[in-house]
Design an enzyme around this catalytic site. Structure first.
Site, PDB file in Angstrom:
ATOM      1  CB  ALA A  66      -0.863  -0.173   1.460  1.00  0.00           C
ATOM      2  N   GLY A 105       0.482  -5.227   0.605  1.00  0.00           N
ATOM      3  CA  GLY A 105      -0.687  -5.075  -0.267  1.00  0.00           C
ATOM      4  C   GLY A 105      -0.389  -5.661  -1.736  1.00  0.00           C
ATOM      5  CD  GLU A 108      -2.760  -7.984   1.958  1.00  0.00           C
ATOM      6  OE1 GLU A 108      -2.279  -6.672   1.724  1.00  0.00           O
ATOM      7  OE2 GLU A 108      -3.383  -8.236   2.733  1.00  0.00           O
ATOM      8  CD  GLU A 128       1.122  -6.140   5.030  1.00  0.00           C
ATOM      9  OE1 GLU A 128       1.779  -6.903   5.392  1.00  0.00           O
ATOM     10  OE2 GLU A 128       0.480  -5.967   3.972  1.00  0.00           O
TER      11      GLU A 128
HETATM   12  N1  3HC Z   1       4.668   3.429   0.254  1.00  0.00           N
HETATM   13  C1  3HC Z   1       5.084   4.494  -0.033  1.00  0.00           C
HETATM   14  N2  3HC Z   1       6.497   5.010  -0.276  1.00  0.00           N
HETATM   15  C2  3HC Z   1       7.144   3.884  -0.053  1.00  0.00           C
HETATM   16  C3  3HC Z   1       7.000   2.674   0.258  1.00  0.00           C
HETATM   17  C4  3HC Z   1       5.380   2.655   0.239  1.00  0.00           C
HETATM   18  N3  3HC Z   1       4.765   1.173   0.674  1.00  0.00           N
HETATM   19  N4  3HC Z   1       7.900   1.681   0.005  1.00  0.00           N
HETATM   20  C5  3HC Z   1       8.832   2.275  -0.136  1.00  0.00           C
HETATM   21  N5  3HC Z   1       8.350   3.721  -0.345  1.00  0.00           N
HETATM   22  C6  3HC Z   1       9.425   4.900  -0.770  1.00  0.00           C
HETATM   23  C7  3HC Z   1      10.717   5.122   0.232  1.00  0.00           C
HETATM   24  O1  3HC Z   1       9.938   5.804   1.219  1.00  0.00           O
HETATM   25  C8  3HC Z   1      11.631   5.649  -0.442  1.00  0.00           C
HETATM   26  O2  3HC Z   1      11.339   7.084  -0.637  1.00  0.00           O
HETATM   27  P1  3HC Z   1      12.592   8.122  -0.669  1.00  0.00           P
HETATM   28  O3  3HC Z   1      13.283   7.664  -2.020  1.00  0.00           O
HETATM   29  O4  3HC Z   1      11.692   9.358  -1.018  1.00  0.00           O
HETATM   30  O5  3HC Z   1      13.216   8.041   0.491  1.00  0.00           O
HETATM   31  C9  3HC Z   1      11.504   5.044  -1.835  1.00  0.00           C
HETATM   32  O6  3HC Z   1      10.245   4.510  -1.817  1.00  0.00           O
HETATM   33  C10 3HC Z   1      12.491   3.779  -1.977  1.00  0.00           C
HETATM   34  O7  3HC Z   1      12.450   2.938  -1.081  1.00  0.00           O
HETATM   35  P2  3HC Z   1      13.734   2.377  -0.220  1.00  0.00           P
HETATM   36  O8  3HC Z   1      14.814   3.393  -0.091  1.00  0.00           O
HETATM   37  O9  3HC Z   1      13.452   1.789   0.866  1.00  0.00           O
HETATM   38  O10 3HC Z   1      14.340   1.521  -1.216  1.00  0.00           O
HETATM   39  P3  3HC Z   1      14.785   0.069  -1.273  1.00  0.00           P
HETATM   40  O11 3HC Z   1      15.197  -0.271  -2.337  1.00  0.00           O
HETATM   41  O12 3HC Z   1      16.032  -0.079  -0.114  1.00  0.00           O
HETATM   42  O13 3HC Z   1      13.651  -0.850  -0.617  1.00  0.00           O
HETATM   43  C11 3HC Z   1      11.573  -1.784  -0.323  1.00  0.00           C
HETATM   44  C12 3HC Z   1      12.686  -0.956  -1.472  1.00  0.00           C
HETATM   45  C13 3HC Z   1      11.934  -3.184  -0.113  1.00  0.00           C
HETATM   46  C14 3HC Z   1      10.211  -1.883  -1.368  1.00  0.00           C
HETATM   47  C15 3HC Z   1      11.093  -1.158   0.793  1.00  0.00           C
HETATM   48  O14 3HC Z   1      10.973   0.330   0.405  1.00  0.00           O
HETATM   49  C16 3HC Z   1      10.001  -1.392   1.648  1.00  0.00           C
HETATM   50  O15 3HC Z   1      10.222  -2.055   2.514  1.00  0.00           O
HETATM   51  N6  3HC Z   1       8.945  -0.867   1.612  1.00  0.00           N
HETATM   52  C17 3HC Z   1       7.808  -1.033   2.577  1.00  0.00           C
HETATM   53  C18 3HC Z   1       7.084  -2.161   1.928  1.00  0.00           C
HETATM   54  C19 3HC Z   1       6.107  -2.098   3.180  1.00  0.00           C
HETATM   55  O16 3HC Z   1       5.862  -2.234   3.906  1.00  0.00           O
HETATM   56  N7  3HC Z   1       4.651  -2.662   2.422  1.00  0.00           N
HETATM   57  C20 3HC Z   1       3.756  -2.762   3.438  1.00  0.00           C
HETATM   58  C21 3HC Z   1       2.875  -1.530   3.508  1.00  0.00           C
HETATM   59  S1  3HC Z   1       1.141  -1.662   4.318  1.00  0.00           S
HETATM   60  C22 3HC Z   1       0.323  -2.542   3.486  1.00  0.00           C
HETATM   61  O17 3HC Z   1       0.544  -2.813   2.254  1.00  0.00           O
HETATM   62  C23 3HC Z   1      -0.975  -2.723   3.990  1.00  0.00           C
HETATM   63  C24 3HC Z   1      -2.084  -3.681   3.106  1.00  0.00           C
HETATM   64  O18 3HC Z   1      -1.763  -4.977   3.588  1.00  0.00           O
HETATM   65  C25 3HC Z   1      -3.204  -3.465   3.123  1.00  0.00           C
END
Ligand code: 3HC
Length: 697
Positions: A66, A105, A108, A128
């Site tokens: 998400a 997400g 998912e 998450e």
């Molecule tokens: N939403 C918004 N921005 C995000 C994002 C997300 N889910 N994931 C990454 N970003 C942004 C980061 O803030 C970063 O922004 P910046 O360049 O402005 O600082 C940019 O994307 C790149 O991210 P990273 O520096 O972390 O890049 P990496 O290549 O090192 O890692 C990644 C990539 C593994 C995808 C890592 O970013 C990550 O773990 N992201 C989070 C994933 C996550 O937690 N997803 C679950 C979200 S909750 C959800 O999905 C709810 C659902 O169940 C309904």
């Protein structure tokens, strides 16, 4: 290719529709991405020329979850459930084609497809939990149907990603296709599905693996028990377990509805707000306003470490583990031998636990050379001094290093308190001098305070920030001041803890309050672990503090079986009647009228002065931003991530409340509680620390 909207395209490759998401950097499920997928699926579903649909992403990764930046904002665009339904209900096979990381997400979404293919380097996971949430779009209900309850519980409550091979073995991925040829592989797979008339496989209909767990509540109870320590204080893991339990015991749609509600409830918690804040704080911390990303760095091919004690050894291990050769220097052969033996022992313990092979141990130790001569450091690109905390000794070493180590190399000190500028001043290359403050145990703790001196060059800073990442640390740039960020704030807490036990509390009261707050241990348990005799000497000891009295009695902490606590043979701590008496006698001698101290007062006295000190650090520009301070405390001192760090916590309480309490304490107890002008200003303006305009160094 026909654009569906700015971030999605739909095209036809023969008789296969290809729906492509292109929303850099990580294809997060923003409103536009959801809209595009929903509309694209509906169009492709209705297109008589398309017999199957491949969902694929451009850029570095499949959908990574998400869009976290949308959380808490008013909903817009297609809802995630509606987007997912468009995939699952497509009248023809949908194949998710995964590269990079399909997370949260994003994963998912992939679980809605009828089939999944991936390149070997792809990973999937439900992270998450790390944001204080549970998956909110079917992750806890669908994953157990694919991989079984135990594995699903493990993946969901740890948030770890698994690789394509493991995902295939556990039933998540149907086929692995050649690296770099995802599109071709996915198209070929789609054609196979069409040719073989494979069914539209919906995970919601697959019940065999959850039926195996139905009615077996012990699976969940055992899991809770086995992980109780890991989950302590966190709200989300219990919800995740409950939701997987629902997946097993409830009808599919009811379990889905309950999961969604739990997700939405968690989204409103302080814990999730804190953990989401930390996610972005960890990414912010690498950004240094006056050191741009393209600042040239110095290649670090060989590192020298001075001192083979606990600190020097731990520091060296970081580089060895990253494949960088280390030369370690000691004054005496036996100390050198001992230090190197400890390092080998640490690696061998890791190997025994199965986390590395004996071959890995040998490779790492093969990169290490020990010497008694500083001259052997001449060719190092970086030398880190980790000797006794004494300015004269450090200056002497830096003077010598300046003459020995090649020009252009970085000279770093691991000092925890001392003035890096003063150390730099004895060299002819102060711009190459920097502080690299590791935290004990240095091979384990993630924090590295990178201390910028007055003259430290940008290139040296950029090199150290990059190096921190390379050795698996979080580097936080801080300025020169006594104790830098972490220890400077710690000193506030330590002072209050000592005062509290004189005024009426016992060490175990203070420790219990801070432990219950979420710290790994309280200040007195920590002192016992570190050793009460750090910096103590028998010759100068004059029974002037409780700590001195304990050391004089040879109660020097865990290592002597007694300190603030008594320890049994298993190193389990028990409140000590001896210590209680020492404290009461000492207080009487000092004329202190002891009183009952509430848990609230203990917490406020220990934590609020830390927040106040953090504000002073910001005021003085010794940290770039408040969230950097929080990263220091989370990664260096075990501050509970679900409380977001001391500065974030201050904002959760309300800066006005923190200020009012500080003033009240100041009135009763004096200058230790003098509010920082920045705290007073922000509280007065109803602002938070993030609004503070500060700078680095
Ligand atoms: N939403 C918004 N921005 C995000 C994002 C997300 N889910 N994931 C990454 N970003 C942004 C980061 O803030 C970063 O922004 P910046 O360049 O402005 O600082 C940019 O994307 C790149 O991210 P990273 O520096 O972390 O890049 P990496 O290549 O090192 O890692 C990644 C990539 C593994 C995808 C890592 O970013 C990550 O773990 N992201 C989070 C994933 C996550 O937690 N997803 C679950 C979200 S909750 C959800 O999905 C709810 C659902 O169940 C309904």
């Amino acid at each position: 290719m026909a654009a569906i909207n700015s971030v999605t395209d739909l095209s036809l490759d023969g008789d296969i529709a290809v729906l492509t998401v292109n929303s850099p950097p990580v294809n997060a499920l923003s409103a536009a991405v959801r809209d595009g997928i929903k509309e694209g699926m509906e169009k492709a579903g209705a297109d008589p020329n398309a017999k199957a649909i491949v969902l694929i992403c451009d850029g570095r990764t499949f959908i990574a979850g998400a869009d976290i930046t949308e959380f808490g904002k008013p909903p817009s665009g297609a809802s995630l459930p509606a987007t997912q339904a468009a995939i699952e209900n497509a009248p023809k096979p949908v194949i998710a084609a995964i590269h990079g990381t399909a997370l949260g997400g994003g994963f998912e979404i992939a679980l809605m497809a009828h089939y999944r293919v991936a390149v070997p380097s792809a990973k999937v996971g439900l992270p998450e939990i790390k944001l204080g949430l549970i998956p909110g779009a079917g992750g806890t209900i669908r994953l157990p149907r694919l991989v079984g309850v135990e594995k699903a519980l493990d993946m969901i409550t740890s948030g770890t990603q698994i690789g394509a091979k493991e995902a295939q073995a556990s039933g998540i991925i149907d086929e692995i296709v050649e690296e770099g040829k995802l599109r071709e592989g996915a198209l070929a797979f789609a054609r196979k599905v069409i040719a073989e008339k494979r069914p539209l496989k919906k995970i919601r209909d697959q019940n065999a693996k959850i039926e195996a767990a139905r009615g077996r509540s012990e699976i969940f109870d055992n899991f809770r028990k086995a992980n109780a320590r890991k989950f302590r204080g966190f709200e989300a893991p219990e919800q995740a377990i409950k939701s997987v339990e629902n997946a097993v015991n409830m009808p599919f749609d009811e379990a889905m509805k309950t999961e969604r509600q739990m997700f939405l409830d968690l989204l409103k918690t302080n814990q999730s707000a804190a953990q989401r804040y930390v996610f972005f704080a960890e990414r912010q911390v690498t950004k240094i306003p006056d050191v741009p990303d393209d600042t040239p760095t110095i290649p670090i091919k060989r590192v020298g470490v001075i001192g083979a004690g606990t600190m020097g050894g731990g520091i060296s291990m970081n580089f060895l583990s990253a494949g960088i050769p280390v030369t370690i220097v000691e004054m005496k052969q036996d100390a050198l031998d001992r230090g190197m033996k400890v390092m080998r022992g640490n690696y061998e313990n890791t190997a025994k636990k199965g986390r590395m092979t004996q071959g890995d141990v040998e490779t790492r130790m093969g990169l290490l050379s020990g010497t008694l001569e500083l001259e052997k450091l001449a060719d190092c690109d970086l030398v880190i001094e980790a000797v006794f905390e004494n300015m004269d000794i450090k200056k002497d070493i830096f003077r010598k290093l300046d003459g020995i180590v090649k020009q252009g190399a970085i000279l770093a000190t691991n000092t925890s308190y001392l003035n890096v500028d003063e150390i730099a001043s004895v060299t002819k290359r102060p711009e190459f001098v920097i502080g690299l403050h590791f935290f004990s145990p240095a091979n384990v703790m993630r924090l590295l305070e990178i201390v910028r001196g007055d003259k430290t060059s940008k290139s040296v800073i950029a090199t150290c920030m990059q190096l921190a990442r390379k050795i698996g640390k979080i580097g936080v740039l801080v300025g020169v001041c006594h104790g830098f960020v972490g220890n400077r704030m710690l000193a506030q807490r330590q002072r209050e803890a000592q005062k509290l036990i004189l005024e009426g509390a016992m060490p175990w009261d203070v420790d219990r309050v801070l432990y219950d707050f979420g710290m790994p241990m309280g200040p007195f348990a920590m002192s016992d672990l570190a050793g009460l005799d750090i910096g103590w000497s028998k010759q100068t000891s004059s029974s002037s503090t409780i700590r001195e009295i304990l050391c004089e009695m040879d109660r020097r902490g865990q290592k002597t079986g007694a300190g603030f606590y008594d320890y049994d043979e298993n190193r389990r701590a028990k409140p000590s009647p001896v210590v209680e008496k020492i404290i009461l006698d000492f207080a009487q001698k000092k004329g202190v009228n002891r009183r009952k101290i509430s848990d609230d007062e203990i917490l406020e006295r220990c934590i609020y002065p830390m927040i106040n000190e953090g504000a002073k650090i910001l005021e003085e520009g010794k940290a770039i931003r408040a969230s950097d301070i929080d990263i220091v405390w989370i990664n260096g001192y075990g501050w509970p991530v679900y409380r977001g760090g001391p500065m974030f916590y201050g904002e959760t309480i309300g800066l006005d409340k923190v200020l009012a309490k500080m003033k009240e304490f100041e009135g009763k107890m004096g200058d230790d509680f003098k509010p920082s002008p920045l705290l007073a200003k922000l509280a007065g303006e109803g602002k938070g620390f993030k609004d503070a305009k500060v700078g680095a160094g």
